[in-house]
Design a protein around this motif. Structure first.
Motif, PDB file in Angstrom:
ATOM      1  N   THR A 180       6.424  -1.346   7.449  1.00 63.72           N
ATOM      2  CA  THR A 180       6.920  -0.417   6.438  1.00 63.72           C
ATOM      3  C   THR A 180       7.996  -1.102   5.615  1.00 63.72           C
ATOM      4  O   THR A 180       8.997  -1.565   6.154  1.00 63.72           O
ATOM      5  CB  THR A 180       7.492   0.848   7.109  1.00 63.72           C
ATOM      6  N   LYS A 208       3.901   0.190   2.513  1.00 61.77           N
ATOM      7  CA  LYS A 208       3.687  -0.749   3.614  1.00 61.77           C
ATOM      8  C   LYS A 208       3.147  -2.054   3.070  1.00 61.77           C
ATOM      9  O   LYS A 208       2.333  -2.066   2.147  1.00 61.77           O
ATOM     10  CB  LYS A 208       2.706  -0.174   4.637  1.00 61.77           C
ATOM     11  N   THR A 239       5.699   6.289   1.107  1.00 65.89           N
ATOM     12  CA  THR A 239       5.817   5.257   2.126  1.00 65.89           C
ATOM     13  C   THR A 239       5.080   4.027   1.610  1.00 65.89           C
ATOM     14  O   THR A 239       3.899   4.114   1.251  1.00 65.89           O
ATOM     15  CB  THR A 239       5.188   5.716   3.458  1.00 65.89           C
ATOM     16  N   GLN A 286       0.892  -1.156   0.000  1.00 65.00           N
ATOM     17  CA  GLN A 286       0.000   0.000   0.000  1.00 65.00           C
ATOM     18  C   GLN A 286       0.935   1.211   0.000  1.00 65.00           C
ATOM     19  O   GLN A 286       1.738   1.369   0.923  1.00 65.00           O
ATOM     20  CB  GLN A 286      -0.882   0.012   1.252  1.00 65.00           C
ATOM     21  N   ASN A 287       0.843   2.025  -1.039  1.00 60.64           N
ATOM     22  CA  ASN A 287       1.722   3.195  -1.159  1.00 60.64           C
ATOM     23  C   ASN A 287       0.983   4.462  -0.751  1.00 60.64           C
ATOM     24  O   ASN A 287      -0.162   4.673  -1.140  1.00 60.64           O
ATOM     25  CB  ASN A 287       2.240   3.350  -2.594  1.00 60.64           C
ATOM     26  N   GLU A 288       1.671   5.296  -0.001  1.00 57.28           N
ATOM     27  CA  GLU A 288       1.140   6.596   0.388  1.00 57.28           C
ATOM     28  C   GLU A 288       2.078   7.657  -0.176  1.00 57.28           C
ATOM     29  O   GLU A 288       3.287   7.586   0.010  1.00 57.28           O
ATOM     30  CB  GLU A 288       1.086   6.699   1.906  1.00 57.28           C
ATOM     31  N   ASN A 337       2.983  11.749  -0.384  1.00 61.22           N
ATOM     32  CA  ASN A 337       2.818  13.085   0.188  1.00 61.22           C
ATOM     33  C   ASN A 337       3.657  14.065  -0.621  1.00 61.22           C
ATOM     34  O   ASN A 337       4.822  13.782  -0.913  1.00 61.22           O
ATOM     35  CB  ASN A 337       3.266  13.122   1.655  1.00 61.22           C
TER      36      ASN A 337
END
Length: 156
Positions: free
Chosen positions: A74, A69, A67, A41-43, A45
């Motif tokens: 992570t 995960k 980030t 799962q990529n975040e 920002n």
């Protein structure tokens, strides 16, 4: 006559240089993260910062943090600060905002995207290519939020 001189000012825009200001890569759960199934799962920002260097010269810094995960662990964190020095002349104050807050980040993003992809690959993870980002839309959204907050502050 002075009014004619001001309206006849030509707009000037120049990219003086683009450069990598800062970068980091962490893989806090290596090597364990390589042993499981890779469904991250990529975040993403994004942030921009503008520093005025002189009357017509600005440094724009685009910060990109990704980030990834896998489950609750992570896999990696990559942060890139891609910067540029831009000369802008003949623009009104109203025009400078979109130029510095949207146009310049649009120019910097491909460099940041390449740096992110390179770092992720060198970390032994599958290539990550960030999708295009509309900084024009993000800038407009930011302006609307700022206006709403200012309106809210006036009502209290």
């Amino acid at each position: 006559m002075a009014e004619n001189d001001q309206t006849n000012l030509e707009r000037q825009f120049a990219v003086q240089r683009t450069y990598l200001k800062d970068l980091s890569f962490e893989s806090p759960n290596a090597p364990e993260v390589f042993r499981g199934e890779w469904k991250p799962q990529n975040e993403l920002n994004l942030n921009t910062k503008v520093n005025r260097l002189d009357e017509q010269t600005y440094e724009v810094v685009l910060s990109v943090t990704v980030t990834a995960k896998v489950g609750d662990k992570t896999a990696f964190i990559v942060e890139v600060h891609q910067a540029g020095i831009f000369t802008l002349g003949g623009f009104s104050e109203e025009e400078l905002g979109p130029m510095l807050g949207a146009y310049c980040p649009n120019l910097l993003f491909p460099y940041a995207r390449e740096a992110v992809s390179d770092l992720v690959t060198k970390g032994s993870f599958p290539q990550l290519v960030l999708q295009h980002v509309s900084f024009d839309a993000l800038f407009a959204q930011h302006q609307q939020q700022a206006a709403a907050e200012a309106e809210g502050a006036r009502q209290h």
